[in-house]
Design a protein around this motif. Structure first.
Motif, PDB file in Angstrom:
ATOM      1  N   LYS A 155      49.919 -58.036  65.472  1.00 55.13           N
ATOM      2  CA  LYS A 155      49.691 -58.161  66.914  1.00 55.13           C
ATOM      3  C   LYS A 155      50.383 -57.023  67.642  1.00 55.13           C
ATOM      4  CE  LYS A 155      50.442 -61.200  70.898  1.00 55.13           C
ATOM      5  NZ  LYS A 155      50.900 -62.531  71.351  1.00 55.13           N
ATOM      6  N   ILE A 156      49.669 -56.392  68.586  1.00 58.64           N
ATOM      7  CA  ILE A 156      50.247 -55.343  69.409  1.00 58.64           C
ATOM      8  C   ILE A 156      51.024 -55.971  70.558  1.00 58.64           C
ATOM      9  CG2 ILE A 156      49.712 -53.443  70.996  1.00 58.64           C
ATOM     10  CD1 ILE A 156      47.331 -52.757  69.260  1.00 58.64           C
ATOM     11  N   LEU A 157      52.276 -55.542  70.728  1.00 59.86           N
ATOM     12  CA  LEU A 157      53.077 -55.996  71.855  1.00 59.86           C
ATOM     13  C   LEU A 157      52.708 -55.190  73.092  1.00 59.86           C
ATOM     14  CD1 LEU A 157      56.609 -56.364  70.191  1.00 59.86           C
ATOM     15  CD2 LEU A 157      54.774 -58.053  70.376  1.00 59.86           C
ATOM     16  N   THR A 158      52.442 -55.861  74.185  1.00 57.78           N
ATOM     17  CA  THR A 158      52.013 -55.204  75.413  1.00 57.78           C
ATOM     18  C   THR A 158      53.094 -54.242  75.924  1.00 57.78           C
ATOM     19  OG1 THR A 158      50.705 -57.130  76.028  1.00 57.78           O
ATOM     20  CG2 THR A 158      51.218 -55.561  77.779  1.00 57.78           C
ATOM     21  N   TYR A 202      49.909 -45.153  70.644  1.00 54.30           N
ATOM     22  CA  TYR A 202      51.066 -45.723  69.981  1.00 54.30           C
ATOM     23  C   TYR A 202      51.216 -47.176  70.406  1.00 54.30           C
ATOM     24  CZ  TYR A 202      53.665 -41.959  67.628  1.00 54.30           C
ATOM     25  OH  TYR A 202      54.095 -40.996  66.753  1.00 54.30           O
ATOM     26  N   ALA A 203      51.783 -47.978  69.543  1.00 52.15           N
ATOM     27  CA  ALA A 203      51.990 -49.389  69.875  1.00 52.15           C
ATOM     28  C   ALA A 203      53.084 -49.959  68.991  1.00 52.15           C
ATOM     29  CB  ALA A 203      50.704 -50.183  69.674  1.00 52.15           C
ATOM     30  N   LEU A 204      53.841 -50.898  69.538  1.00 52.05           N
ATOM     31  CA  LEU A 204      54.756 -51.683  68.724  1.00 52.05           C
ATOM     32  C   LEU A 204      54.013 -52.914  68.231  1.00 52.05           C
ATOM     33  CD1 LEU A 204      58.289 -51.645  70.370  1.00 52.05           C
ATOM     34  CD2 LEU A 204      57.252 -50.060  68.761  1.00 52.05           C
ATOM     35  N   MET A 205      54.196 -53.237  66.962  1.00 51.92           N
ATOM     36  CA  MET A 205      53.453 -54.345  66.356  1.00 51.92           C
ATOM     37  C   MET A 205      54.390 -55.295  65.625  1.00 51.92           C
ATOM     38  SD  MET A 205      50.390 -52.170  64.611  1.00 51.92           S
ATOM     39  CE  MET A 205      49.422 -51.009  65.561  1.00 51.92           C
ATOM     40  N   MET A 206      53.988 -56.556  65.600  1.00 47.66           N
ATOM     41  CA  MET A 206      54.663 -57.583  64.804  1.00 47.66           C
ATOM     42  C   MET A 206      53.613 -58.383  64.053  1.00 47.66           C
ATOM     43  SD  MET A 206      57.511 -59.098  67.494  1.00 47.66           S
ATOM     44  CE  MET A 206      58.286 -60.108  66.215  1.00 47.66           C
ATOM     45  N   ARG A 207      54.039 -59.121  63.048  1.00 47.65           N
ATOM     46  CA  ARG A 207      53.118 -60.063  62.433  1.00 47.65           C
ATOM     47  C   ARG A 207      52.743 -61.119  63.473  1.00 47.65           C
ATOM     48  NH1 ARG A 207      57.032 -59.156  58.814  1.00 47.65           N
ATOM     49  NH2 ARG A 207      58.150 -61.078  59.369  1.00 47.65           N
ATOM     50  N   ARG A 208      51.475 -61.416  63.563  1.00 46.76           N
ATOM     51  CA  ARG A 208      51.000 -62.321  64.616  1.00 46.76           C
ATOM     52  C   ARG A 208      51.718 -63.679  64.561  1.00 46.76           C
ATOM     53  NH1 ARG A 208      46.941 -62.256  68.027  1.00 46.76           N
ATOM     54  NH2 ARG A 208      46.111 -60.346  67.085  1.00 46.76           N
ATOM     55  N   ARG A 209      51.870 -64.219  63.368  1.00 48.95           N
ATOM     56  CA  ARG A 209      52.503 -65.539  63.245  1.00 48.95           C
ATOM     57  C   ARG A 209      53.956 -65.478  63.711  1.00 48.95           C
ATOM     58  NH1 ARG A 209      51.714 -68.944  57.825  1.00 48.95           N
ATOM     59  NH2 ARG A 209      49.624 -68.935  58.743  1.00 48.95           N
ATOM     60  N   GLN A 210      54.663 -64.425  63.323  1.00 46.42           N
ATOM     61  CA  GLN A 210      56.062 -64.297  63.739  1.00 46.42           C
ATOM     62  C   GLN A 210      56.165 -64.109  65.250  1.00 46.42           C
ATOM     63  OE1 GLN A 210      58.118 -60.710  62.530  1.00 46.42           O
ATOM     64  NE2 GLN A 210      60.092 -61.757  62.411  1.00 46.42           N
ATOM     65  N   GLU A 237      54.152 -65.272  67.508  1.00 44.86           N
ATOM     66  CA  GLU A 237      53.908 -66.560  68.158  1.00 44.86           C
ATOM     67  C   GLU A 237      55.096 -67.509  67.993  1.00 44.86           C
ATOM     68  OE1 GLU A 237      50.336 -67.741  66.263  1.00 44.86           O
ATOM     69  OE2 GLU A 237      49.042 -66.409  67.460  1.00 44.86           O
ATOM     70  N   GLU A 238      55.696 -67.505  66.811  1.00 45.72           N
ATOM     71  CA  GLU A 238      56.836 -68.384  66.571  1.00 45.72           C
ATOM     72  C   GLU A 238      58.034 -68.034  67.458  1.00 45.72           C
ATOM     73  OE1 GLU A 238      57.580 -67.974  62.448  1.00 45.72           O
ATOM     74  OE2 GLU A 238      55.953 -69.344  61.820  1.00 45.72           O
ATOM     75  N   LEU A 239      58.241 -66.728  67.681  1.00 45.66           N
ATOM     76  CA  LEU A 239      59.387 -66.281  68.476  1.00 45.66           C
ATOM     77  C   LEU A 239      59.057 -66.145  69.958  1.00 45.66           C
ATOM     78  CD1 LEU A 239      60.823 -63.514  66.083  1.00 45.66           C
ATOM     79  CD2 LEU A 239      61.473 -65.924  66.241  1.00 45.66           C
ATOM     80  N   GLY A 240      57.776 -66.276  70.299  1.00 42.69           N
ATOM     81  CA  GLY A 240      57.372 -66.149  71.691  1.00 42.69           C
ATOM     82  C   GLY A 240      57.485 -64.741  72.227  1.00 42.69           C
ATOM     83  N   THR A 264      55.377 -59.080  74.578  1.00 35.65           N
ATOM     84  CA  THR A 264      55.518 -57.778  75.234  1.00 35.65           C
ATOM     85  C   THR A 264      56.759 -57.076  74.691  1.00 35.65           C
ATOM     86  OG1 THR A 264      56.904 -58.623  77.032  1.00 35.65           O
ATOM     87  CG2 THR A 264      54.517 -58.742  77.344  1.00 35.65           C
ATOM     88  N   ILE A 265      56.853 -55.778  74.992  1.00 31.43           N
ATOM     89  CA  ILE A 265      58.052 -55.045  74.570  1.00 31.43           C
ATOM     90  C   ILE A 265      59.273 -55.549  75.332  1.00 31.43           C
ATOM     91  CG2 ILE A 265      59.108 -52.766  74.377  1.00 31.43           C
ATOM     92  CD1 ILE A 265      56.333 -51.574  74.097  1.00 31.43           C
ATOM     93  N   SER A 266      59.092 -55.891  76.597  1.00 26.79           N
ATOM     94  CA  SER A 266      60.198 -56.486  77.357  1.00 26.79           C
ATOM     95  C   SER A 266      60.635 -57.812  76.747  1.00 26.79           C
ATOM     96  CB  SER A 266      59.790 -56.699  78.820  1.00 26.79           C
ATOM     97  OG  SER A 266      59.597 -55.473  79.474  1.00 26.79           O
ATOM     98  N   GLY A 267      59.654 -58.586  76.267  1.00 28.16           N
ATOM     99  CA  GLY A 267      59.972 -59.842  75.596  1.00 28.16           C
ATOM    100  C   GLY A 267      60.745 -59.617  74.314  1.00 28.16           C
ATOM    101  N   LEU A 268      60.411 -58.538  73.598  1.00 30.48           N
ATOM    102  CA  LEU A 268      61.144 -58.185  72.384  1.00 30.48           C
ATOM    103  C   LEU A 268      62.596 -57.858  72.712  1.00 30.48           C
ATOM    104  CD1 LEU A 268      61.247 -57.422  69.346  1.00 30.48           C
ATOM    105  CD2 LEU A 268      60.465 -55.132  70.017  1.00 30.48           C
TER     106      LEU A 268
END
Length: 512
Positions: A293-296, A485-493, A495-498, A501-505
């Motif tokens: 998943k791409i983080l906004t 360019y984009a920051l990405m995470m595993r989609r399931r992870q 969603e689990e961590l909520g 967005t990059i600010s959310g990260l």
């Protein structure tokens, strides 16, 4: 070096740790093996043959083979360096012991010496100069090969070298290359001094050597003590770009535990849960395959990265029909189409040539090649699947719609290598991205960047004008997709961590 002194020290210690840990293991295994085959000659051929084959495997390939077995980081790097060290140690041990005069061995036996006494009191001392020469050779090899460890997140001075190549930054390249060269010289010198010690002092050196290795190992382990639960893997280029990690730190205040890794392995690493966040590309086919998943980018630090061919103006002047043919792809590939084409290459393992031909056929644009006798157009590409696909499309269009032939020079590495090849006349064109050209090649002031990135057309016009004036290179019409360019995470992870967005990260990292 002065600006990055703390990081340079850290990476130098890491480089030393990787070099000597692998060397210590190689000596511990290679020396007994050399002794064994020197007394059992029938094993010599196969042992030296296997060690020789390992030595011929390209460094990058060997590191790649290690990842499925040992993951990323120090373990695969040490394993690969160990394998590279074996040949000179085994061969020189074998050569040194078999080179001891047979009459001396017979005299030792005549004096009543047993096998082990003869080995340790006669053969090894006489063979030691040759054995040490092999260890010195292995050390120098390891210092050089260890720079490649940065590709698999093992750290070392290669981070500066590859970052500098990607960012067109000679100072950064030298900041890694000079210390690496000095390490090789210093280690070779120190080992030459060790070689000249008398037997009593040499025994002390043998005892102290493992302790030195343990000390260097502790230096290497220091980076893993950073706080934070999430681990990010960023490419060398992303680490040093204003629209990369530097921008994340400045605009978001993001301070995540980070390792430097090649984009060739970072997707597999996040899929295997070795990494939690990566610096990916928005049209990469592995997004779909690996469930990423791409983080906004809610603060908009990533400029537009619209792809377009860049061509030397003298080539357009010589072959004016070339421009209209290359522009046939303009506006034909949007983000979703490019993602699907990349998916076929990255995940379905289809050849780029087949993907390119199938796409052109679907548009009714593919034609059989003509005679190609009018001249040769040299097409380059960077070292990832999307560039291979695009370069193959351009090659097919040129051969089908003109009387020009094509020579492709694919896999040229990063932006700097491709661009240098273009400006030096070694290639005639390659696909480039507007954001990369702006941030890496032109490098305008921060104020100018902020003015331009608000509008993709402004960026494109700025590129056209500056590339014409500075390099006599022409930007043709954009292909249509934006490979940002984009920051990405595993989609399931995610969603689990909520984290969406990059600010959310950043908020999650600050809380944890």
């Amino acid at each position: 070096m002065s600006q990055q002194s703390s990081k340079l020290l850290e990476q130098t210690l890491t480089h030393i740790g990787l070099t000597f840990i692998s060397l210590f293991i190689a000596v511990a295994i290679g020396l007994p093996l050399g002794v064994l085959i020197s007394h059992k000659r029938r094993l010599a051929g196969i042992t030296l043959g296997i060690a020789g084959v390992l030595q011929t495997i390209p460094s990058i390939a060997l590191l790649g083979f290690m990842i499925p077995l040992l993951g990323i980081g120090a373990k695969p790097a040490i394993a690969a360096l160990f394998l590279y060290s074996l040949l000179p140690i085994i061969r020189n041990t074998y050569t040194g012991i078999t080179g001891v005069d047979i009459t001396i061995k017979e005299a030792a036996k005549g004096m009543g010496m047993g096998y082990m006494q003869c080995l340790f009191k006669v053969e090894l001392p006489l063979a030691m100069p040759v054995i040490f020469a092999g260890i010195r050779t292995a050390t120098v090899i390891n210092v050089g090969v260890a720079t490649l460890a940065a590709y698999i997140a093992a750290g070392g001075l290669g981070e500066f070298i590859f970052g500098g190549i990607a960012l067109n930054n000679t100072n950064m390249i030298l900041a890694g290359a000079i210390p690496a060269a000095l390490l090789a010289i210093i280690f070779d010198f120190l080992l030459s001094k060790l070689q000249k010690l008398n037997v009593k002092k040499l025994r002390i050196a043998y005892v102290s050597f493992p302790l030195v290795i343990l000390l260097l190992s502790s230096f290497y382990l220091l980076p893993s003590a950073y706080e934070g639960k999430l681990l990010a893997g960023f490419t060398p280029e992303f680490m040093g770009r204003k629209d990369g990690n530097l921008g994340l730190e400045k605009q978001y205040g993001l301070n995540i535990r980070t390792v430097v890794i090649s984009d060739a392995v970072m997707y597999k690493a996040i899929y295997d849960k070795k990494l939690d966040v990566i610096s990916g590309y928005s049209t990469d086919g592995r997004l779909k395959a690996f469930g990423l998943k791409i983080l906004t980018d809610d603060k908009g630090i990533f400029p537009p990265y619209y792809a377009a061919p860049v061509v030397r103006e003298e080539v357009i002047e010589k072959y004016p029909e070339l421009e209209s043919v290359l522009n046939m792809l303009a506006g034909k590939i949007n983000d979703s189409i490019m993602t699907e084409l990349n998916y076929r290459a990255d995940c379905l393992n289809q050849p780029p040539e087949k993907i390119a031909k199938d796409f052109l056929v679907s548009l009714g644009m593919w034609k059989e090649p003509r005679n190609g006798k009018k001249g040769i157009i040299r097409i380059g590409s960077k070292i990832f699947g999307e560039q291979y696909i695009l370069s193959d499309m351009y090659a097919m269009l040129i051969k089908g719609y003109t009387d020009l032939g094509v020579a492709t020079k694919t896999g040229l590495g990063g932006t700097k290598i491709c661009f240098d090849a273009l400006t030096n006349g070694q290639i005639d064109l390659y696909p480039e991205y507007s954001g990369t050209a702006l941030m890496v090649l032109l490098q305008p002031t921060e104020k100018k960047i902020n003015e331009l990135v608000k509008n993709k057309d402004s960026v494109y016009i700025y590129l056209i004008n500056n590339f014409h004036e500075l390099y006599h290179i022409k930007w043709l019409k954009p292909i249509g997709f934006n490979n940002a360019y984009a920051l990405m995470m595993r989609r399931r992870q995610s969603e689990e961590l909520g984290i969406n967005t990059i600010s959310g990260l950043k908020k999650y990292i600050d809380k944890n």
